[in-house]
Design a protein around this motif. Structure first.
Motif, PDB file in Angstrom:
ATOM      1  N   SER A  70       0.837  -1.202   0.000  1.00 11.39           N
ATOM      2  CA  SER A  70       0.000   0.000   0.000  1.00 11.39           C
ATOM      3  C   SER A  70       0.868   1.246   0.000  1.00 11.39           C
ATOM      4  O   SER A  70       1.951   1.271   0.595  1.00 11.39           O
ATOM      5  CB  SER A  70      -0.904  -0.007   1.233  1.00 11.39           C
ATOM      6  N   THR A  71       0.353   2.289  -0.658  1.00 13.51           N
ATOM      7  CA  THR A  71       1.075   3.560  -0.659  1.00 13.51           C
ATOM      8  C   THR A  71       0.806   4.367   0.608  1.00 13.51           C
ATOM      9  O   THR A  71       1.546   5.300   0.910  1.00 13.51           O
ATOM     10  CB  THR A  71       0.640   4.426  -1.841  1.00 13.51           C
ATOM     11  N   ASN A  72      -0.254   4.040   1.319  1.00 11.67           N
ATOM     12  CA  ASN A  72      -0.691   4.838   2.468  1.00 11.67           C
ATOM     13  C   ASN A  72      -0.966   6.284   2.081  1.00 11.67           C
ATOM     14  O   ASN A  72      -0.858   7.195   2.915  1.00 11.67           O
ATOM     15  CB  ASN A  72       0.338   4.788   3.606  1.00 11.67           C
ATOM     16  N   LEU A  73      -1.274   6.507   0.799  1.00 10.78           N
ATOM     17  CA  LEU A  73      -1.609   7.838   0.310  1.00 10.78           C
ATOM     18  C   LEU A  73      -3.099   7.898  -0.005  1.00 10.78           C
ATOM     19  O   LEU A  73      -3.716   6.883  -0.348  1.00 10.78           O
ATOM     20  CB  LEU A  73      -0.811   8.163  -0.949  1.00 10.78           C
ATOM     21  N   SER A 104      -0.474  11.651   2.835  1.00  6.90           N
ATOM     22  CA  SER A 104      -0.372  10.341   3.470  1.00  6.90           C
ATOM     23  C   SER A 104      -1.357  10.248   4.627  1.00  6.90           C
ATOM     24  O   SER A 104      -2.021  11.223   4.982  1.00  6.90           O
ATOM     25  CB  SER A 104       1.049  10.111   3.992  1.00  6.90           C
ATOM     26  N   VAL A 105      -1.421   9.079   5.225  1.00  9.76           N
ATOM     27  CA  VAL A 105      -2.328   8.889   6.366  1.00  9.76           C
ATOM     28  C   VAL A 105      -1.951   9.793   7.534  1.00  9.76           C
ATOM     29  O   VAL A 105      -2.772  10.070   8.397  1.00  9.76           O
ATOM     30  CB  VAL A 105      -2.350   7.418   6.830  1.00  9.76           C
ATOM     31  N   LEU A 110       2.935  14.464  -0.485  1.00 11.81           N
ATOM     32  CA  LEU A 110       3.846  14.099  -1.565  1.00 11.81           C
ATOM     33  C   LEU A 110       3.513  14.951  -2.783  1.00 11.81           C
ATOM     34  O   LEU A 110       2.362  14.987  -3.224  1.00 11.81           O
ATOM     35  CB  LEU A 110       3.684  12.616  -1.922  1.00 11.81           C
TER      36      LEU A 110
ATOM     37  N   LEU B  40       6.831   6.240   2.823  1.00 13.21           N
ATOM     38  CA  LEU B  40       5.361   6.246   2.833  1.00 13.21           C
ATOM     39  C   LEU B  40       4.803   4.856   3.089  1.00 13.21           C
ATOM     40  O   LEU B  40       3.815   4.673   3.797  1.00 13.21           O
ATOM     41  CB  LEU B  40       4.847   6.789   1.498  1.00 13.21           C
ATOM     42  N   GLU B  41       5.467   3.878   2.505  1.00  9.41           N
ATOM     43  CA  GLU B  41       5.007   2.494   2.630  1.00  9.41           C
ATOM     44  C   GLU B  41       4.994   2.038   4.082  1.00  9.41           C
ATOM     45  O   GLU B  41       4.156   1.223   4.479  1.00  9.41           O
ATOM     46  CB  GLU B  41       5.949   1.619   1.799  1.00  9.41           C
ATOM     47  N   GLU B  43       4.394   3.885   6.686  1.00 12.70           N
ATOM     48  CA  GLU B  43       3.580   4.716   7.561  1.00 12.70           C
ATOM     49  C   GLU B  43       2.430   3.949   8.190  1.00 12.70           C
ATOM     50  O   GLU B  43       1.798   3.116   7.551  1.00 12.70           O
ATOM     51  CB  GLU B  43       3.003   5.910   6.786  1.00 12.70           C
ATOM     52  N   PRO B  45      -0.917   5.207  10.899  1.00 10.63           N
ATOM     53  CA  PRO B  45      -1.464   6.423  11.501  1.00 10.63           C
ATOM     54  C   PRO B  45      -0.828   6.652  12.863  1.00 10.63           C
ATOM     55  O   PRO B  45      -0.884   5.785  13.730  1.00 10.63           O
ATOM     56  CB  PRO B  45      -2.961   6.121  11.620  1.00 10.63           C
TER      57      PRO B  45
END
Lengths: 210, 400
Positions: A70-73, A104-105, A110, B40-41, B43, B45
């Motif tokens: 996942s990109t978490n974006l 992002s979360v 970005l 980012l990967e 991350e 919360p």
């Protein structure tokens, strides 16, 4: 810094495109009795395109591990300006400056600003046109002050309606393949941080031919 | 349709120029510790929005007398339950509650320091240079719980409180500009002397600890000790230490299994196991600047490995496994606690100032009961909590 991508922002962009389309259609209705003749594009014909829309992060590919993660974006926004010139009735070539942002979360933003060369092939059924294209070049990328510049490849397809001889409006979908290569030298990230970013850019646009 | 007089070569010229521009731009890529997409990967919360300000920072943390609550000093006082009970919806009950300041405090007075005073089961605080106390439990958060306490008559304003071995110490600012140190004795204050220093010339007092049956004080300029608070002045205890070290913190931990006292100074962290013979780390610099160490903590992982954790003025966190200062390493340098495993390098905690470290050896979050938790106060970035995560086999950081 941008906040989270807001539907209102996307709606505003969509509204702008609709206004442009209505303005063009207004001109179109004034000449609707005139008969269009499908143009034959020639070398020297050119067009500018402006597009705005949404930017969907899909996944990151870790080529060393063979993993897809996942990109978490979150859904972001995008915009682009491009210029292209026809080589003949089917092929055109040009360049494009684009920009996207996505959060992002943890609300890290970005940014990516690709500068690409673009080659298009046109399928046409007047007044509709379906260009397919591939764009390649380099992209500035920024995440909270950390920056990266690397290659980018963007294949895509569009659907355009020619409202007048000059103005056309349409939609474009474009797949972004953004590899980040690392080698671990000079305090830079190790090769294990190499990732291939995969994104989908969907935009509405206006095109002016001259 | 207008047509410009372009030839077939013109587009190629455009692309050649574009390609040349891209090559020039390519050399501008900057250094960073972790790949952008890889960052980012990783991350998760991290903002738990527990109710403490994220643009301020934790200056002191302590556990209430009954062990049930955390108190945290920001510019206001906050309290939350130490254990996180899951409510009926399965969500953890974990919010901080702000404790109002004393009614006698001025409108613009902010919290200056807190400490516990075990003799009276009280929590002491400084607001606007004056002393106040309230019961040391978190069940009552009303501002009416405060009562004023007298400060030493020869001081102009209270500066900082310390609790060491159940004893309450007070540092005060003197009208002449220096500082004085007092120990609470029942209902009064005993002033403590420093050998070789005029009473009004003591530097700012930054830390007090007990080690090897002696009390150690770190001022900005020197480290002192006394084995007998009742009868002896503090004596200089910094032979062999770097001069002008700007000592900001003292911490008791272990050096390869032996109890040791660590001191955070400018460019160096220093250690002694016998109270007199000090050794120091190599001089530390980052981005061409000397590293000022600001905070220390002793953190023991679940597998029993002890780490000296050191905060800095603007260079993030350092760690030294087993307290071995020869292995003192900056975050991200292939280290254990603050390395590439876990989410540390993806957080806003990474790389900046850290002014306080607090370790709860028996943390009680709903994710991990009775496991060591490490709390970090980062100026302008709030209060962070690190706890071991089985999935990453590393510390996972979240902001309270």
């Amino acid at each position: 810094m941008f906040g989270q991508p807001k539907p209102r922002r996307v709606a505003s962009a969509f509204f702008c495109v609709v206004i442009l389309a209505l303005a063009a259609v207004s001109g179109y209705t004034q000449i609707e009795d005139e008969e269009f003749i499908e143009p034959e594009y020639q070398l020297g014909d050119q067009y500018f395109t402006i597009r705005v829309g949404s930017f969907a992060p899909l996944f990151f590919h870790n080529p060393l591990e063979g993993e897809v993660n996942s990109t978490n974006l979150r859904l972001g926004g995008s915009g682009a300006l491009s210029w292209q010139g026809y080589l003949n009735n089917r092929w055109s070539i040009g360049g494009e400056l684009a920009g996207v942002f996505t959060n992002s979360v943890n609300r890290r933003t970005l940014f990516m600003v690709p500068i690409t060369a673009k080659l298009s092939y046109l399928f046409s059924s007047w007044p509709f046109e379906l260009p397919v294209h591939i764009a390649a070049g380099g992209a500035f990328q920024s995440l909270e002050g950390d920056t990266y510049f690397g290659p980018i490849v963007k294949p895509g397809v569009g659907a355009w309606w020619n409202a007048t001889g000059e103005w056309a409006f349409g939609v474009q979908a474009e797949y972004w393949w953004v590899p980040q290569f690392y080698r671990g030298a000079d305090n830079r990230p190790p090769d294990t941080d190499t990732r291939f970013g995969n994104f989908l850019d969907v935009t509405l646009g206006a095109r002016y031919s001259f | 349709m207008i047509r410009l007089q372009l030839t077939r070569k013109d587009p190629l010229k455009v692309f050649s120029a574009l390609a040349a521009a891209l090559v020039l731009l390519a050399v501008s890529a900057c250094e960073h510790p972790v790949g952008l997409f890889a960052s980012l990967e990783e991350e998760i919360p991290i903002d738990e929005d527990r109710g403490v300000p994220t643009d301020d920072y934790m200056r002191t943390m302590l556990i209430s007398d009954d062990g049930e609550y955390y108190f945290a000093e920001f510019t206001s006082l906050y309290v939350r339950r130490r254990a996180e009970d899951l409510d009926l919806t399965g969500e953890p009950n974990r919010s901080w509650t702000r404790i109002g300041k004393p009614t006698a405090a001025g409108e613009h007075d902010t919290l200056g320091s807190i400490a516990e005073y075990a003799a009276d089961d009280e929590l002491w605080a400084i607001y606007g240079g004056e002393l106040y106390a309230r019961p040391n439990d978190g069940g009552e958060t009303g501002r009416g719980e405060w009562s004023e306490r007298s400060r030493p008559e020869d001081s102009s304003r209270a500066s900082r409180l310390f609790t060491v071995n159940s004893k309450l110490f007070l540092s005060t600012r003197l009208s002449g500009g220096g500082y004085a140190l007092y120990r609470r004795d029942a209902t009064d204050w005993d002033r403590l002397g420093f050998d070789g220093v005029d009473d009004d010339s003591v530097n700012q007092i930054n830390a007090i600890v007990e080690f090897d049956n002696a009390y150690y004080v770190a001022t900005q300029s020197r480290i002192y000790l006394t084995a007998d608070l009742d009868n002896d002045d503090f004596q200089p205890a910094d032979d062999g230490l770097p001069t002008s070290a700007n000592y900001r913190e003292l911490e008791v931990g272990e050096l390869e299994g032996t109890p040791a006292l660590f001191a955070a100074g400018n460019k160096h962290v220093s250690v002694t196991t016998d109270g007199t013979n000090w050794s120091s780390s190599d001089s530390q610099s980052h981005d061409g600047e000397d590293v000022q160490f600001t905070a220390l903590g002793w953190y023991v992982t679940e597998n029993g490995t002890g780490y000296l954790v050191a905060g800095t003025e603007k260079s993030g966190l350092y760690e030294a496994p087993d307290g071995d200062l020869d292995r003192l390493r900056r975050q991200g340098s292939g280290t254990d606690l603050f390395g590439r495993k876990g989410n540390f390098l993806t957080t806003r905690l990474s790389g900046g100032a850290v002014h306080r470290i607090f370790v709860d050896e028996n943390g009680r979050s709903w994710r991990s009961q009775n496991k060591p938790h490490i709390f970090v106060g980062a100026p302008g970035r709030g209060l962070w909590r690190g706890e071991h995560d089985e999935e990453y086999d590393a510390l996972t950081w979240r902001r309270e």
